[in-house]
Design an enzyme around this catalytic site. Structure first.
Site, PDB file in Angstrom:
ATOM      1  N   TYR A   1       0.867  -1.247   0.062  1.00  0.00           N
ATOM      2  CA  TYR A   1       0.133   0.139  -0.071  1.00  0.00           C
ATOM      3  C   TYR A   1       0.765   1.235  -0.168  1.00  0.00           C
ATOM      4  O   TYR A   1       0.784   2.201  -0.608  1.00  0.00           O
ATOM      5  CB  TYR A   1      -0.876  -0.023   1.228  1.00  0.00           C
ATOM      6  CG  TYR A   1      -2.061   1.013   1.252  1.00  0.00           C
ATOM      7  CD1 TYR A   1      -3.042   0.950   0.701  1.00  0.00           C
ATOM      8  CD2 TYR A   1      -1.883   2.073   2.262  1.00  0.00           C
ATOM      9  CE1 TYR A   1      -4.175   2.099   0.890  1.00  0.00           C
ATOM     10  CE2 TYR A   1      -2.668   3.129   2.421  1.00  0.00           C
ATOM     11  CZ  TYR A   1      -3.790   3.132   1.675  1.00  0.00           C
ATOM     12  OH  TYR A   1      -4.819   3.842   1.893  1.00  0.00           O
TER      13      TYR A   1
ATOM     14  N   LYS B   1       0.976   3.925  -2.808  1.00  0.00           N
ATOM     15  CA  LYS B   1       0.530   5.368  -2.451  1.00  0.00           C
ATOM     16  C   LYS B   1       1.740   6.556  -2.843  1.00  0.00           C
ATOM     17  O   LYS B   1       1.518   7.565  -3.184  1.00  0.00           O
ATOM     18  CB  LYS B   1       0.179   5.940  -1.195  1.00  0.00           C
ATOM     19  CG  LYS B   1      -1.158   5.061  -0.808  1.00  0.00           C
ATOM     20  CD  LYS B   1      -2.281   5.205  -1.849  1.00  0.00           C
ATOM     21  CE  LYS B   1      -3.701   4.752  -1.351  1.00  0.00           C
ATOM     22  NZ  LYS B   1      -4.570   5.522  -2.220  1.00  0.00           N
TER      23      LYS B   1
HETATM   24  N1  LIG Z   1      -9.676   5.758   5.496  1.00  0.00           N
HETATM   25  C1  LIG Z   1      -8.614   6.223   5.558  1.00  0.00           C
HETATM   26  O1  LIG Z   1      -7.857   6.427   6.545  1.00  0.00           O
HETATM   27  C2  LIG Z   1      -7.612   6.722   4.367  1.00  0.00           C
HETATM   28  C3  LIG Z   1      -6.305   7.206   4.685  1.00  0.00           C
HETATM   29  C4  LIG Z   1      -5.256   7.606   3.407  1.00  0.00           C
HETATM   30  C5  LIG Z   1      -6.021   7.101   2.327  1.00  0.00           C
HETATM   31  N2  LIG Z   1      -7.077   6.599   2.019  1.00  0.00           N
HETATM   32  C6  LIG Z   1      -7.308   6.475   0.555  1.00  0.00           C
HETATM   33  O2  LIG Z   1      -8.576   7.064   0.252  1.00  0.00           O
HETATM   34  C7  LIG Z   1      -9.324   6.197  -0.669  1.00  0.00           C
HETATM   35  C8  LIG Z   1     -10.813   5.766  -0.268  1.00  0.00           C
HETATM   36  O3  LIG Z   1     -10.593   5.112   0.909  1.00  0.00           O
HETATM   37  P1  LIG Z   1     -11.815   4.761   2.057  1.00  0.00           P
HETATM   38  O4  LIG Z   1     -11.347   4.874   3.418  1.00  0.00           O
HETATM   39  O5  LIG Z   1     -13.000   5.645   1.545  1.00  0.00           O
HETATM   40  O6  LIG Z   1     -11.900   3.148   1.583  1.00  0.00           O
HETATM   41  P2  LIG Z   1     -13.356   2.221   1.473  1.00  0.00           P
HETATM   42  O7  LIG Z   1     -12.780   0.735   1.520  1.00  0.00           O
HETATM   43  O8  LIG Z   1     -14.399   2.740   2.487  1.00  0.00           O
HETATM   44  O9  LIG Z   1     -13.787   2.577  -0.071  1.00  0.00           O
HETATM   45  C9  LIG Z   1     -13.018   2.258  -1.166  1.00  0.00           C
HETATM   46  C10 LIG Z   1     -14.126   1.891  -2.220  1.00  0.00           C
HETATM   47  O10 LIG Z   1     -13.098   1.626  -3.441  1.00  0.00           O
HETATM   48  C11 LIG Z   1     -13.945   0.684  -4.153  1.00  0.00           C
HETATM   49  N3  LIG Z   1     -13.062  -0.246  -4.872  1.00  0.00           N
HETATM   50  C12 LIG Z   1     -12.134  -1.018  -4.474  1.00  0.00           C
HETATM   51  N4  LIG Z   1     -11.593  -1.776  -5.372  1.00  0.00           N
HETATM   52  C13 LIG Z   1     -12.127  -1.204  -6.443  1.00  0.00           C
HETATM   53  C14 LIG Z   1     -11.797  -1.199  -8.113  1.00  0.00           C
HETATM   54  N5  LIG Z   1     -11.100  -2.149  -8.383  1.00  0.00           N
HETATM   55  N6  LIG Z   1     -12.568  -0.626  -8.935  1.00  0.00           N
HETATM   56  C15 LIG Z   1     -13.615   0.373  -8.251  1.00  0.00           C
HETATM   57  N7  LIG Z   1     -13.754   0.499  -7.127  1.00  0.00           N
HETATM   58  C16 LIG Z   1     -12.844  -0.277  -6.261  1.00  0.00           C
HETATM   59  C17 LIG Z   1     -14.450  -0.340  -2.991  1.00  0.00           C
HETATM   60  O11 LIG Z   1     -15.642  -0.852  -3.414  1.00  0.00           O
HETATM   61  C18 LIG Z   1     -15.220   0.891  -2.163  1.00  0.00           C
HETATM   62  O12 LIG Z   1     -16.220   1.435  -2.236  1.00  0.00           O
HETATM   63  C19 LIG Z   1      -8.598   4.983  -0.787  1.00  0.00           C
HETATM   64  O13 LIG Z   1      -7.459   5.124  -1.937  1.00  0.00           O
HETATM   65  C20 LIG Z   1      -7.518   4.756   0.245  1.00  0.00           C
HETATM   66  O14 LIG Z   1      -6.527   4.230  -0.058  1.00  0.00           O
HETATM   67  C21 LIG Z   1      -7.754   6.258   2.985  1.00  0.00           C
END
Ligand SMILES: NC(=O)c1ccc[n+]([C@@H]2O[C@H](COP(=O)([O-])OP(=O)(O)OC[C@H]3O[C@@H](n4cnc5c(N)ncnc54)[C@H](O)[C@@H]3O)[C@@H](O)[C@H]2O)c1
Length: 253
Positions: free
Chosen positions: A154, A158
């Site tokens: 990851y 990123k």
């Molecule tokens: N939550 C955190 O603390 C955090 C921190 C830093 C970065 N992020 C990043 O923010 C973004 C959103 O994260 P989140 O926390 O809302 O996650 P989440 O798991 O709640 O949502 C992610 C969504 O992406 C969709 N997804 C996964 N694989 C996919 C694919 N191949 N094609 C289309 N859709 C797909 C999933 O079905 C889900 O609806 C991600 O890129 C994550 O890495 C999150």
């Protein structure tokens, strides 16, 4: 006088969490929004919420790491909502493990969704942006790009997205297209809930432990990230490109 149609944004991984908040925010900013996620029916509640608030939205099922599916999804958005000139590459997954226990599948899956997915989506959408001589790409990086135990795949994805962002900023700038990244810290979503589960701690305790390390002593909410995305997409942000904005509330080291 004919009214100018609203700009069209694509938000990937928008069925829930940060993506859903970004979709809702861009709609309230006046854009038509394509809500993309793996399962089209899972996007329906987000679309319904946007429509109920007076916005325009379309649910599209797509795996962002599948080249043919991405081509078809972006073409469908262009046909049904209009040419997309805003793209938020938000879809993401985690497959955490210490290096010695990490399978090649866990590595490939994470790199595939974040890096290949953002590449395929950006390549498909940039056609419409360069034609319009205006566009916005916002990539979701993470504070994990700085290194995080158990997240070699990851963190690599990123950090890779940061180089991807800076390269696209250089390539697409002359077409009026800006490309920036948001690197969130801890945000309350299914992703962090599942991490807590995997570590065997309650989500409440997990959030409290995270908040103790954050300057403003609270964890982030999806709306905190949506506010940053909204800023990058605005016309007035046209002189900001190739930047990585850490939305993590506090200096990181
Ligand atoms: N939550 C955190 O603390 C955090 C921190 C830093 C970065 N992020 C990043 O923010 C973004 C959103 O994260 P989140 O926390 O809302 O996650 P989440 O798991 O709640 O949502 C992610 C969504 O992406 C969709 N997804 C996964 N694989 C996919 C694919 N191949 N094609 C289309 N859709 C797909 C999933 O079905 C889900 O609806 C991600 O890129 C994550 O890495 C999150």
């Amino acid at each position: 006088m004919t009214e100018t149609p609203p700009r069209v944004a694509i938000v990937t991984g928008a069925a829930r969490g940060i993506g859903a908040a970004i979709a809702a925010r861009l709609s309230s900013d006046g854009l038509a929004v394509a809500v993309l996620d793996l399962d089209e029916s899972a996007c329906a509640p987000v679309v319904a919420q946007i429509v109920a608030a007076g916005g325009r939205a379309l649910a599209v099922g797509v795996d962002v790491s599948d080249e043919a599916a991405v081509t078809a999804a972006v073409a469908r958005v262009a046909a049904e909502l209009g040419p997309p000139t805003v793209l938020v590459n938000n879809a993401g997954i985690t497959r955490d493990n210490l290096l010695f226990k990490m399978s090649a599948d866990d590595w490939d899956a994470v790199i595939g969704v974040h890096l290949r997915g953002s590449f395929l989506m950006s390549r498909a959408a940039q056609t419409f942006m360069t034609q319009a001589r205006w566009g916005r790409i916002v990539n979701l990086s993470s504070s994990s790009a700085l290194g995080n135990r158990g997240q070699a795949n990851y963190a690599a994805a990123k950090a890779g997205l940061q180089g991807f962002t800076k390269s696209l900023a250089k390539e697409l700038g002359k077409f009026g297209v800006t490309v920036n990244a948001i690197a969130p810290g801890f945000v309350v979503t299914e992703m962090t809930r599942r991490t807590a589960e995997r570590l065997g701690v309650s989500f409440e305790d997990f959030q409290a432990a995270a908040a103790a390390e954050i300057a403003v002593a609270r964890v982030g909410q999806p709306e905190d990230i949506a506010a940053a995305a909204s800023f990058f997409v605005r016309d007035e942000a046209s002189y900001i490109s190739g930047q990585i904005l850490y939305v993590a509330c506090g200096p990181l080291n």
